[in-house]
Design an enzyme around this catalytic site. Structure first.
Site, PDB file in Angstrom:
ATOM      1  N   ASP A  95       0.850  -1.188   0.000  1.00  0.00           N
ATOM      2  CA  ASP A  95       0.000   0.000   0.000  1.00  0.00           C
ATOM      3  C   ASP A  95       0.888   1.241   0.000  1.00  0.00           C
ATOM      4  OD1 ASP A  95      -3.043   0.757   0.498  1.00  0.00           O
ATOM      5  OD2 ASP A  95      -1.800   2.176   1.613  1.00  0.00           O
ATOM      6  N   ASN A 130      -2.758  13.079  -4.773  1.00  0.00           N
ATOM      7  CA  ASN A 130      -3.997  13.432  -5.467  1.00  0.00           C
ATOM      8  C   ASN A 130      -4.499  14.814  -5.065  1.00  0.00           C
ATOM      9  OD1 ASN A 130      -4.405  11.189  -7.124  1.00  0.00           O
ATOM     10  ND2 ASN A 130      -5.436  10.029  -5.506  1.00  0.00           N
ATOM     11  N   HIS A 183      -5.496  14.309  -9.744  1.00  0.00           N
ATOM     12  CA  HIS A 183      -5.666  12.881 -10.010  1.00  0.00           C
ATOM     13  C   HIS A 183      -4.874  12.415 -11.225  1.00  0.00           C
ATOM     14  CE1 HIS A 183      -8.661  11.906  -6.931  1.00  0.00           C
ATOM     15  NE2 HIS A 183      -9.127  13.133  -7.119  1.00  0.00           N
ATOM     16  N   ASP A 208      -2.561   9.204 -11.179  1.00  0.00           N
ATOM     17  CA  ASP A 208      -2.590   8.105 -12.150  1.00  0.00           C
ATOM     18  C   ASP A 208      -1.183   7.812 -12.678  1.00  0.00           C
ATOM     19  OD1 ASP A 208      -5.291   7.888 -11.831  1.00  0.00           O
ATOM     20  OD2 ASP A 208      -5.817   8.881 -13.720  1.00  0.00           O
ATOM     21  N   GLU A 241      -4.656   2.453  -4.339  1.00  0.00           N
ATOM     22  CA  GLU A 241      -3.197   2.474  -4.319  1.00  0.00           C
ATOM     23  C   GLU A 241      -2.633   1.203  -3.704  1.00  0.00           C
ATOM     24  OE1 GLU A 241      -4.490   4.910  -0.643  1.00  0.00           O
ATOM     25  OE2 GLU A 241      -5.250   4.417  -2.634  1.00  0.00           O
TER      26      GLU A 241
END
Length: 308
Positions: free
Chosen positions: A181, A189, A194, A198, A224
């Site tokens: 994680d 973000n 965003h 990405d 994530e």
């Protein structure tokens, strides 16, 4: 053998060496089928390996052989069954719109021209079932691929984890799971947007591919969070693999370029499969170990204790 036979069957080579594995076939060979009967038989499945096996068994009386090899480099496929034999004949299969790859038959004695003529007629019954199986395989792979990163997705994990765990519990190689994680990913973000997030996820995927072995399976399980399934001899080797991945992510130039001003790291949980594990318990133990890594300060690997 350079001539092209009807539709989409082109002899590629004959009497060359071939390699394959042992393939026991107990019992008598089935009776000879017509091309139509053969096509109807092959249409009972969309699994590529099953279709090839059905075809091989069905033509054994008309075309005795010790094994076969199917290759489709465009799809990354190499399927082989049978035993090592001296002589071979190969055919390249196509339809009007698709290259279907090459199939090779092997046996210890040379193939006669009459047998090859019979085989070419029978191969006509394989072409379209083979095409349908390839299209089905591509559709399944697309449904189990994360569109953003190109990694396996959660659906693929749900399909493959039970298989890998069952193999281990039948006496196969030890199985480990890493749950990975990203730390503080929400800040990326919220600060950079965003699109930048990405790009970070895509960069993480490439770094994970580089930091793992070809035999390891890498998934984006959601958001994530990523999962790696790998075979290790001992728990310490799983920890070493987790540390290798953690360092690779920490030092990954691609990630740093995607999120300037941030140093994204990852917390990693490790669980080694046991005979009593189910897919859910194995995932839960690795997931809990990941949260323990976060609680201990993040950017570290934590191994779950072996259940009693």
């Amino acid at each position: 053998m350079k001539q092209t036979t009807s539709p989409g069957i082109q002899p590629a080579s004959r009497d060359s060496g071939a390699r394959s594995v042992q393939w026991p076939r107990p019992g008598l060979a089935p009776p000879i089928l017509s091309a139509l009967e053969l096509a109807q038989l092959l249409q009972t499945s969309l699994e590529l390996e099953r279709i090839l096996d059905l075809f091989s068994q069905a033509i054994q009386s008309a075309f005795p052989h010790d094994g076969l090899v199917y290759e489709n480099t465009a799809c990354g496929l190499h399927i082989h069954s049978g035993r090592l034999s001296r002589h071979s004949c190969s055919y390249h299969l196509t339809t009007e719109e698709r290259d279907l790859g090459e199939i090779r038959f092997v046996r210890g004695r040379k193939f006669r021209d009459s047998e090859l003529h019979q085989l070419e007629n029978l191969l006509a019954g394989l072409v379209y079932p083979l095409r349908n199986a390839l299209l089905y395989r591509l559709a399944v792979e697309a449904a189990q691929t994360d569109p953003l990163t190109g990694l396996h997705n959660r659906a693929a994990l749900d399909r493959l984890l039970p298989r890998e765990l069952a193999r281990f519990q039948r006496g196969g190689q030890p199985l480990a799971m890493l749950v990975i994680d990203l730390d503080h990913f929400k800040k990326v973000n919220d600060t950079l947007g965003h699109s930048a997030g990405d790009e970070v996820l895509q960069a993480v995927a490439r770094c994970l591919e580089q930091a793992t072995r070809k035999s390891d399976m890498v998934f984006r399980s959601g958001g994530e969070e990523f999962v790696v399934l790998l075979h290790v001899a001992q728990a310490k080797h799983g920890v070493e693999a987790g540390e290798r991945i953690r360092r690779a992510l920490e030092d990954c130039d691609r990630i740093q370029e995607a999120a300037p001003g941030f140093l994204p790291t990852a917390s990693i949980g490790l669980a080694i499969a046991t005979d009593s594990d189910t897919p859910r318990t194995l995932f839960d133990r690795a997931d809990q170990a990941m949260y323990a890594a976060k609680s201990a300060g993040r950017n570290r690997v934590h191994a779950a204790p072996t259940p009693r």
